[in-house]
Design a protein around this motif. Structure first.
Motif, PDB file in Angstrom:
ATOM      1  N   GLY A   1      17.654   8.065   1.881  1.00  0.00           N
ATOM      2  CA  GLY A   1      18.212   6.725   1.741  1.00  0.00           C
ATOM      3  C   GLY A   1      17.198   5.634   1.955  1.00  0.00           C
ATOM      4  O   GLY A   1      17.474   4.457   1.704  1.00  0.00           O
ATOM      5  N   GLY A   2      16.002   6.001   2.428  1.00  0.00           N
ATOM      6  CA  GLY A   2      14.951   5.013   2.649  1.00  0.00           C
ATOM      7  C   GLY A   2      13.680   5.667   3.120  1.00  0.00           C
ATOM      8  O   GLY A   2      13.702   6.806   3.612  1.00  0.00           O
ATOM      9  N   CYS A   3      12.553   4.978   2.967  1.00  0.00           N
ATOM     10  CA  CYS A   3      11.287   5.451   3.517  1.00  0.00           C
ATOM     11  C   CYS A   3      10.335   4.280   3.669  1.00  0.00           C
ATOM     12  O   CYS A   3      10.563   3.199   3.118  1.00  0.00           O
ATOM     13  CB  CYS A   3      10.665   6.559   2.665  1.00  0.00           C
ATOM     14  N   ILE A   4       9.275   4.497   4.423  1.00  0.00           N
ATOM     15  CA  ILE A   4       8.256   3.472   4.662  1.00  0.00           C
ATOM     16  C   ILE A   4       7.024   3.806   3.832  1.00  0.00           C
ATOM     17  O   ILE A   4       6.631   4.971   3.737  1.00  0.00           O
ATOM     18  CB  ILE A   4       7.899   3.405   6.159  1.00  0.00           C
ATOM     19  N   VAL A   5       6.439   2.773   3.236  1.00  0.00           N
ATOM     20  CA  VAL A   5       5.199   2.938   2.481  1.00  0.00           C
ATOM     21  C   VAL A   5       4.142   2.046   3.117  1.00  0.00           C
ATOM     22  O   VAL A   5       4.335   0.829   3.236  1.00  0.00           O
ATOM     23  CB  VAL A   5       5.382   2.577   0.995  1.00  0.00           C
ATOM     24  N   ARG A   6       3.036   2.653   3.533  1.00  0.00           N
ATOM     25  CA  ARG A   6       1.966   1.929   4.223  1.00  0.00           C
ATOM     26  C   ARG A   6       1.023   1.241   3.244  1.00  0.00           C
ATOM     27  O   ARG A   6       0.903   1.627   2.092  1.00  0.00           O
ATOM     28  CB  ARG A   6       1.144   2.891   5.086  1.00  0.00           C
ATOM     29  N   ASN A   7       0.329   0.208   3.771  1.00  0.00           N
ATOM     30  CA  ASN A   7      -0.812  -0.408   3.073  1.00  0.00           C
ATOM     31  C   ASN A   7      -0.445  -0.932   1.686  1.00  0.00           C
ATOM     32  O   ASN A   7      -1.182  -0.767   0.719  1.00  0.00           O
ATOM     33  CB  ASN A   7      -1.969   0.589   2.953  1.00  0.00           C
ATOM     34  N   LEU A   8       0.693  -1.620   1.607  1.00  0.00           N
ATOM     35  CA  LEU A   8       1.124  -2.204   0.339  1.00  0.00           C
ATOM     36  C   LEU A   8       0.513  -3.574   0.095  1.00  0.00           C
ATOM     37  O   LEU A   8       0.100  -3.896  -1.022  1.00  0.00           O
ATOM     38  CB  LEU A   8       2.653  -2.340   0.324  1.00  0.00           C
ATOM     39  N   ILE A   9       0.480  -4.388   1.150  1.00  0.00           N
ATOM     40  CA  ILE A   9       0.089  -5.787   1.015  1.00  0.00           C
ATOM     41  C   ILE A   9      -1.095  -6.068   1.941  1.00  0.00           C
ATOM     42  O   ILE A   9      -1.107  -5.640   3.097  1.00  0.00           O
ATOM     43  CB  ILE A   9       1.258  -6.731   1.377  1.00  0.00           C
ATOM     44  N   SER A  10      -2.079  -6.806   1.443  1.00  0.00           N
ATOM     45  CA  SER A  10      -3.285  -7.079   2.222  1.00  0.00           C
ATOM     46  C   SER A  10      -3.004  -8.080   3.344  1.00  0.00           C
ATOM     47  O   SER A  10      -2.060  -8.890   3.263  1.00  0.00           O
ATOM     48  CB  SER A  10      -4.387  -7.630   1.322  1.00  0.00           C
ATOM     49  N   VAL A  11      -3.838  -8.030   4.363  1.00  0.00           N
ATOM     50  CA  VAL A  11      -3.736  -8.977   5.478  1.00  0.00           C
ATOM     51  C   VAL A  11      -3.946 -10.404   4.971  1.00  0.00           C
ATOM     52  O   VAL A  11      -3.288 -11.347   5.428  1.00  0.00           O
ATOM     53  CB  VAL A  11      -4.782  -8.635   6.559  1.00  0.00           C
ATOM     54  N   GLN A  12      -4.839 -10.567   4.001  1.00  0.00           N
ATOM     55  CA  GLN A  12      -5.111 -11.898   3.446  1.00  0.00           C
ATOM     56  C   GLN A  12      -3.872 -12.473   2.758  1.00  0.00           C
ATOM     57  O   GLN A  12      -3.538 -13.652   2.938  1.00  0.00           O
ATOM     58  CB  GLN A  12      -6.276 -11.824   2.446  1.00  0.00           C
ATOM     59  N   SER A  13      -3.181 -11.651   1.986  1.00  0.00           N
ATOM     60  CA  SER A  13      -1.972 -12.122   1.306  1.00  0.00           C
ATOM     61  C   SER A  13      -0.880 -12.471   2.308  1.00  0.00           C
ATOM     62  O   SER A  13      -0.178 -13.486   2.165  1.00  0.00           O
ATOM     63  CB  SER A  13      -1.462 -11.060   0.331  1.00  0.00           C
TER      64      SER A  13
END
Length: 302
Positions: free
Chosen positions: A31-43
């Motif tokens: 029903g759900g999961c986590i995905v790491r490292n999608l968005i940069s710290v700068q964004s």
């Protein structure tokens, strides 16, 4: 709320370069999961800076769905250009959304035709959970569209859901500072079963830049912030089937002068495009033409 179960399931956490099929299968299973490292710290920093004025202007709600200690801004596309270009249309995020809420329909009209309706954005927002915030009640996001009646199943079937929800961590999300709570596998339940702690609750604990993906039929709730000085920042997006009415009306929530300057792919995913074969037209033509100053049809939308 009931006593807290000693059984604490864990959400599957995958990297953003994990094959799409593996991510999709994890969501179908749990029903759900986590995905790491999608968005940069700068964004993330840019979005925070652009959205801060809107967050500062927010006042506590008089209802109970959002705790008094919560600050939020809706229409995040309107407040933050970076949110629209770096998050809403992030390729991995959109590809996962397409896997669940793209609709394909074949029909007769002179000849056999097939229409593919891509996802659209239903609602966006920033959610900042402050110290002392109490937890939400467990709920499903898709009640907005009167989904159901659903029967309990043992295995997920494509087409069961109308929405995929995404929460992007802008700060670290922990059980202590209010990480979102989810009941894994509750997307397989019928509509009569009441969600309870005893069913086993997982916490969407994330590092900044990670995303929590969950189906509209999955029971979840905002967490409880028991810290003294930590603020949990999340950016929320709901992607729905293209032929459904949006929960947050993007055409009014985002000023047209702002919308005109957005990339065409952002305009399309906000709903300024026809959901094939012809849902959402203006003068039987594409609504984005109004934003771009182009002459409206009518024309053949097939």
């Amino acid at each position: 709320m009931g006593s807290i179960s000693s059984y604490k399931p864990q959400l599957v956490t995958l990297d953003s370069d994990t094959p799409l099929e593996e991510i999709v299968n994890a969501i179908k299973r749990d029903g759900g999961c986590i995905v790491r490292n999608l968005i940069s710290v700068q964004s993330l920093a840019k979005v925070k800076a652009e959205a801060q004025a809107a967050l500062d202007a927010d006042v506590p709600t008089t209802g109970t769905f959002f705790p008094q200690e919560t600050r939020r801004t809706y229409s995040l596309i309107n407040a933050s250009p970076t949110f629209s270009t770096d998050i809403v249309t992030n390729k991995t995020i959109v590809d996962i959304a397409k896997s669940f809420v793209t609709s394909t329909h074949s029909y007769w009209s002179g000849k056999r035709r097939t229409a593919v309706s891509d996802p659209q954005v239903s609602a966006t927002g920033a959610l900042v959970l402050g110290p002392g915030s109490k937890p939400q009640d467990f709920h499903r996001d898709d009640h907005v569209w009167h989904q159901g009646p659903r029967k309990a199943v043992t295995e997920y079937a494509d087409g069961r859901d109308a929405q995929l929800s995404v929460l992007i961590a802008a700060t670290k999300a922990t059980e202590e500072n209010g990480a979102t709570r989810i009941i894994p596998k509750s997307h397989l339940w019928d509509d009569e079963r009441e969600p309870k702690w005893e069913d086993g609750v997982a916490f969407a604990e994330m590092e900044p830049g990670s995303g929590f993906f969950f189906l509209g039929s999955t029971y979840h709730a905002g967490g409880e912030n028991t810290t003294k000085d930590e603020f949990r920042h999340l950016y929320a997006i709901g992607y729905i089937r293209g032929y459904l009415r949006q929960e947050e009306n993007q055409y009014l929530a985002v000023d047209q002068e702002v919308a005109k300057k957005l990339p065409h792919e952002v305009q399309d995913i906000m709903g300024y495009s026809v959901s094939a074969p012809f849902c959402g037209w203006v003068k039987y033509d594409q609504p984005y033409k109004m934003l771009r100053g182009e002459t409206l049809g009518p024309r053949d939308l097939y």
